[in-house]
Design a protein around this motif. Structure first.
Motif, short mmCIF file in Angstrom:
data_model
loop_
_atom_site.label_atom_id
_atom_site.label_comp_id
_atom_site.label_asym_id
_atom_site.label_seq_id
_atom_site.Cartn_x
_atom_site.Cartn_y
_atom_site.Cartn_z
N ARG A 1 11.31 -17.22 6.06
CA ARG A 1 9.90 -16.89 6.20
C ARG A 1 9.50 -16.16 4.92
NH1 ARG A 1 6.82 -16.54 10.92
NH2 ARG A 1 4.79 -15.54 10.61
N VAL A 2 8.22 -16.18 4.60
CA VAL A 2 7.74 -15.54 3.38
C VAL A 2 6.65 -14.54 3.73
CG1 VAL A 2 6.59 -15.90 1.16
CG2 VAL A 2 8.27 -17.57 1.97
N VAL A 3 6.73 -13.37 3.10
CA VAL A 3 5.64 -12.39 3.16
C VAL A 3 5.07 -12.25 1.76
CG1 VAL A 3 5.05 -9.95 3.46
CG2 VAL A 3 6.52 -11.09 5.13
N THR A 4 3.77 -12.42 1.62
CA THR A 4 3.10 -12.14 0.36
C THR A 4 2.29 -10.86 0.51
OG1 THR A 4 1.59 -13.00 -1.32
CG2 THR A 4 1.14 -13.66 0.94
N LEU A 5 2.51 -9.93 -0.41
CA LEU A 5 1.80 -8.65 -0.32
C LEU A 5 0.31 -8.84 -0.55
CD1 LEU A 5 4.22 -6.27 -2.28
CD2 LEU A 5 4.28 -6.94 0.13
N THR A 6 -0.06 -9.74 -1.46
CA THR A 6 -1.46 -9.97 -1.82
C THR A 6 -1.68 -11.46 -2.05
OG1 THR A 6 -1.03 -9.75 -4.20
CG2 THR A 6 -1.58 -7.73 -3.00
N LEU B 1 0.41 -9.72 3.98
CA LEU B 1 0.48 -8.33 4.38
C LEU B 1 -0.83 -7.59 4.15
CD1 LEU B 1 2.82 -6.62 5.58
CD2 LEU B 1 3.13 -5.65 3.30
N GLY B 2 -1.70 -8.12 3.31
CA GLY B 2 -3.01 -7.49 3.08
C GLY B 2 -2.95 -6.21 2.28
N MET B 3 -2.05 -6.14 1.32
CA MET B 3 -1.93 -4.95 0.49
C MET B 3 -3.12 -4.86 -0.47
SD MET B 3 1.44 -3.87 -1.68
CE MET B 3 1.70 -2.19 -2.26
N THR B 4 -3.73 -3.69 -0.57
CA THR B 4 -4.96 -3.54 -1.34
C THR B 4 -4.75 -3.07 -2.78
OG1 THR B 4 -5.23 -1.29 -0.49
CG2 THR B 4 -6.32 -3.07 0.72
N GLY B 5 -3.54 -2.64 -3.13
CA GLY B 5 -3.28 -2.17 -4.48
C GLY B 5 -1.89 -1.58 -4.58
N ASN B 6 -1.49 -1.23 -5.81
CA ASN B 6 -0.14 -0.70 -6.03
C ASN B 6 0.14 0.55 -5.22
OD1 ASN B 6 0.58 -2.73 -7.79
ND2 ASN B 6 -0.08 -1.59 -9.61
N ARG B 7 -0.90 1.34 -4.91
CA ARG B 7 -0.70 2.61 -4.21
C ARG B 7 -1.09 2.54 -2.73
NH1 ARG B 7 -2.81 6.94 -8.86
NH2 ARG B 7 -1.38 6.21 -10.49
N ASP B 8 -1.14 1.35 -2.19
CA ASP B 8 -1.41 1.17 -0.76
C ASP B 8 -0.12 1.45 0.02
OD1 ASP B 8 -2.14 0.46 1.77
OD2 ASP B 8 -2.47 -1.67 1.34
N LEU B 9 0.16 2.73 0.23
CA LEU B 9 1.43 3.11 0.87
C LEU B 9 1.49 2.68 2.33
CD1 LEU B 9 1.94 6.68 -0.67
CD2 LEU B 9 2.86 4.48 -1.43
N GLY B 10 0.34 2.38 2.92
CA GLY B 10 0.34 1.89 4.29
C GLY B 10 1.02 0.54 4.42
N ALA B 11 1.19 -0.16 3.29
CA ALA B 11 1.88 -1.44 3.34
C ALA B 11 3.36 -1.27 3.67
CB ALA B 11 1.74 -2.16 1.99
N LEU B 12 3.93 -0.11 3.32
CA LEU B 12 5.36 0.10 3.55
C LEU B 12 5.71 0.07 5.03
CD1 LEU B 12 8.12 0.58 2.32
CD2 LEU B 12 7.61 3.04 2.27
N PRO B 13 5.04 0.85 5.90
CA PRO B 13 5.38 0.75 7.33
C PRO B 13 5.06 -0.62 7.92
CG PRO B 13 3.51 2.22 6.99
CD PRO B 13 4.09 1.95 5.65
N ARG B 14 4.01 -1.28 7.43
CA ARG B 14 3.70 -2.61 7.95
C ARG B 14 4.82 -3.59 7.62
NH1 ARG B 14 -1.33 -1.48 5.53
NH2 ARG B 14 -1.19 -3.21 4.02
N TYR C 1 8.53 -2.24 -3.08
CA TYR C 1 8.21 -2.03 -1.66
C TYR C 1 9.21 -2.72 -0.74
CZ TYR C 1 3.71 0.29 -2.37
OH TYR C 1 2.73 1.20 -2.69
N GLY C 2 9.65 -3.92 -1.12
CA GLY C 2 10.54 -4.68 -0.24
C GLY C 2 11.90 -4.06 -0.07
#
Length: 378
Positions: free
Chosen positions: A31-36, A55-68, A91-92
């Motif tokens: 499976r593949v996850v793309t951050l953006t 994953l819907g990451m909004t930028g390099n400092r979107d730390l909320g992406a880590l728990p997601r 992040y990965g």
């Protein structure tokens, strides 16, 4: 084996299309996850039968992406996480560790001498990369040149493995019918001397020099395949040089296409329409476009190509390294213009970089990471 691939984005680009090719040849559940940016390559991966999650990451400092990302890894029950491109690696690796997945492979696709993924290197970039690198199992370099750069950066050589980029070699075999049809579709005369180039239209590729060189060879036309922020500037240079009618920029392409071309030429057809291939980029991590051009039987001139320079002499007799100045490019084009026409035989370099071979090497590394003794952390 169940593998999750994490990549920064899936718009059209070399690393993104390389991931798609690998997925087509890796005999594992994936499976593949793309951050953006779930772009055209995401559509192609899904068309091939592999699911893609944005994953819907909004930028390099979107730390909320880590728990997601951590939740997604934990819920998926993956045996191994494979990351691609800088942000996804940072992040990965952390998310995999938090999710309890210890085997993590990271591929470094785009580390040049002075840039990473087209951006200048910095002390902060290096420090963050090295800190996250220690959370993984090993780092894959796409060429021995990249492996040496990683070691100079501070990655322990014992943690670096070389798995080169690859191509579906058979797809690029020259097709005279495709050549005629593509030239007709692009408005290129059948007897024209066509100089080709492929890549993102960015300043670092220095395609403006190739435009100026072609402008100084009246018999030449330029077919430059790709898209990017320098497109308008390249057309402006062509106009200033009086060569606007001899410079053709047909836009981006997806390779392999995710659906029938519907009249739009694919990359092998575009290469078939060329007579010679020139790469002006002075800082490459691999040089995949050069390998594709060699597989298409084209004579190649390049400013930098680790894929060729790392091989024994004679592996690519049709390729030669040249200087990147405009006068040197002009000289090379004139020499190629006057050389006998015709396609070259498939060189050893193209056979060596077949994607099936790269996939077998990567699968062996997966087996080592999941079932064997982990590489030492230093």
């Amino acid at each position: 084996m169940k593998v999750l691939h994490v990549i920064t984005g899936l718009g059209i680009g070399g690393a993104e299309q390389q991931l798609r090719l690998l997925l087509r040849h890796l005999p594992v559940q994936g499976r593949v996850v793309t951050l953006t940016n779930p772009g055209a390559v995401a559509e192609g991966i899904e068309a091939d039968g592999t699911a893609v999650t944005h994953l819907g990451m909004t930028g390099n400092r979107d730390l909320g992406a880590l728990p997601r990302l951590t939740r997604l890894i934990r819920q998926g029950g993956y045996d191994l996480v494979h990351t691609h491109l800088y942000r996804a690696c940072v992040y990965g690796r952390a998310a995999a560790r938090l999710a309890g997945v210890r085997p993590v492979i990271a591929t470094e696709h785009s580390l040049g001498e002075a840039q990473i993924e087209g951006r200048p290197l910095s002390a902060g970039t290096r420090a963050l990369y090295l800190a996250s690198e220690r959370l993984g199992t090993s780092t894959v370099a796409v060429s021995p040149s990249v492996a040496r750069r990683l070691a100079r950066w501070g990655v322990a050589p014992s943690r670096i493995r070389v798995v080169p980029n690859g191509i579906e070699t058979g797809r690029f075999a020259h097709d005279p019918r495709a050549r005629a049809m593509t030239r007709a579709a692009l408005g290129l005369p059948a007897d024209a001397f066509v100089v080709g180039g492929v890549g993102r239209l960015t300043a670092g590729k220095r395609f403006d020099r190739l435009v100026r060189a072609v402008a100084s060879v009246p018999e030449a036309r330029l077919l430059l395949v790709g898209e990017g922020e320098e497109r308008a500037g390249l057309l402006r240079v062509a106009a200033e040089c009086g060569a606007a009618d001899r410079v053709l920029l047909p836009g981006a392409f997806e390779d392999p296409p995710s659906r029938p071309a519907g009249g739009r030429p694919d990359l092998p057809s575009l290469l078939a329409a060329m007579d010679v291939f020139v790469s002006t980029s002075p800082d490459e991590t691999f040089g995949l476009a050069v390998v594709e051009a060699l597989a298409a039987g084209l004579p190649v001139r390049y400013a930098a190509c680790p894929a060729i320079d790392d091989l024994p002499p004679g592996s690519a007799p049709g390729a030669r390294r040249i200087g990147e100045s405009v006068p040197e490019l002009i000289g090379a084009l004139r020499e190629l213009r006057d050389a006998p026409a015709g396609r070259l035989p498939l060189p050893e370099a193209a056979r060596r970089y077949d994607i099936a071979h790269s996939a077998r090497q990567l699968l062996s590394l997966y087996d080592q990471a999941v079932h064997g003794t982990p590489l030492p952390v230093k």
